[in-house]
Scaffold this motif. Structure first.
Motif: not given
Length: 291
Positions: A266-291
Motif C-alpha cells: 500500500q502507499l506509505r502515505k496512507d497512514e490512516y486506513i479505514s476499519a473495513s480495509k483493515k478487516l479485509l487485510m486481516k481476513l486475507i492474511t488469515e487465509q494465507i496462513t491457512l494455506h
C-alpha cells in the motif's frame, strides 16, 4: 479549530503568501486572514511574524511540520464517522497475483461480506509492476504482490515466500531427472511470464551469467503457461502455487534466489486506513496462513 483553518494555513505555506493562498482557495483575503487569526487564538500561539515576507514563528514551524498529518487524521476521522452513518456503504479495491484468485481471496471475500454486507469489493489480477502502478494512480487501495524494485513510495508487509517452479511435459527428456543444473535449460525453449513479472526478472538475472542465450517466449497469464508447453520440449517457468494439468510435471532445477516475497502493498502515505480495509487485510492474511 476546524479543517478550513488548517487548510488555509497549509495553503499559505504552499503558495508563499496570503494573497495567493486566498486566490487558490477562492476566498477573499480578509477571510483567510480571519481564519489564521482564529487558529492562532485557539492555539494561543502566533504562527507568522507580521510583515510582508510571512515568515513563520518557531511555533509556526512546528505546526508546519505536522500540518499534513493533522489534515490526514482529520479526514480519516471524518471518513470513519461518515462510514458509520452510512452503514459503511462503499467499496474496497484490491489487486492480487493470479495465484490468490483460486482460494485465498474468494474465501476472504465470503467472510468479509458476512460482516460488511453493504460494502462492495473489486478484485484485479496483475503482476507486481502493474499492481504497484495502479496503487500509485489511486486505482487500488492495496495489493497482494511482491515488493516493487523501487519501494520508496510504498509500505510492504511480507506474508510468505512464493517459490519459482519449472515444469515440463511428462515425456520431456528432463522429466525424470533430479537436481538439474540451470545451464541445461538453455538447450530448450523457455516459456515464462511477462517481462515485468518479478520472477521473470529473477530468471533474466540468472540467464545473464551464461554466454549462451535462451529462446524465451512470454505469456502474461502464468496459469496458462503449463498448457503452452504440453507436447513440446519447452520448459515452463511458473510459481509453485500454479495448478498443473495431468500431463505436466515439475522438475527440480538448481537456481540461486528461487523465492519471491509476497505481501501486502500500500502507499506509505496512507497512514490512516479505514476499519473495513483493515478487516479485509486481516481476513486475507488469515487465509494465507491457512494455506
Amino acid at each position: 479549530m476546524d479543517l478550513k483553518e488548517l487548510t488555509a494555513f497549509r495553503t499559505i505555506l504552499q503558495e508563499g503568501n496570503f494573497t495567493r493562498a486566498a486566490e487558490k482557495l477562492n476566498y477573499a483575503q480578509s477571510t483567510i486572514t480571519n481564519q489564521i487569526q482564529r487558529l492562532e487564538k485557539e492555539l494561543g500561539l502566533q504562527l507568522f511574524k507580521r510583515g510582508w515576507d510571512m515568515e513563520l514563528t518557531d511555533a509556526g514551524k512546528v505546526l508546519a511540520d505536522e500540518i499534513d498529518g493533522l489534515i490526514a487524521h482529520w479526514n480519516y476521522v471524518s471518513e470513519q464517522a461518515k462510514a458509520l452513518s452510512e452503514e459503511e456503504i462503499g467499496e474496497v479495491r484490491v489487486g492480487a497475483l493470479e495465484s490468490m484468485m483460486t482460494s485465498v481471496l474468494p474465501n476472504a471475500l465470503r467472510e468479509f461480506q458476512a460482516l460488511k454486507p453493504n460494502l462492495s469489493c473489486h478484485f484485479v489480477i496483475g503482476n507486481t509492476d502493474s499492481l504497484s502502478q495502479s496503487i500509485l494512480q489511486d486505482e487500488l487501495d492495496f495489493a497482494l504482490c511482491g515488493e516493487p524494485p523501487d519501494p520508496t513510495p510504498f509500505r510492504f508487509e511480507p506474508l510468505y515466500n512464493e517459490h519459482i517452479a519449472f515444469v515440463v511435459n511428462s515425456g520431456h527428456p528432463l522429466s525424470d531427472r533430479n537436481s538439474i543444473p540451470f545451464e541445461e535449460l538453455l538447450g530448450y525453449p523457455i516459456v515464462i511470464g511477462g517481462r515485468t513479472c518479478l520472477y521473470h526478472l529473477r530468471i533474466a538475472k540468472q540467464l545473464s551469467r551464461y554466454a549462451r542465450s535462451a529462446a524465451l517466449s512470454t505469456v502474461n497469464q502464468i496459469s496458462a503457461i503449463p498448457y503452452f508447453i504440453r507436447q513440446t520440449t519447452a520448459v515452463g517457468v511458473v510459481l509453485d502455487s500454479t495448478l498443473l494439468p495431468p500431463d505436466v510435471v515439475r522438475v527440480e532445477v538448481e537456481m540461486n534466489e528461487s523465492t519471491i516475497q509476497v505481501g501486502l502493498l500500500q502507499l506509505r502515505k496512507d497512514e490512516y486506513i479505514s476499519a473495513s480495509k483493515k478487516l479485509l487485510m486481516k481476513l486475507i492474511t488469515e487465509q494465507i496462513t491457512l494455506h
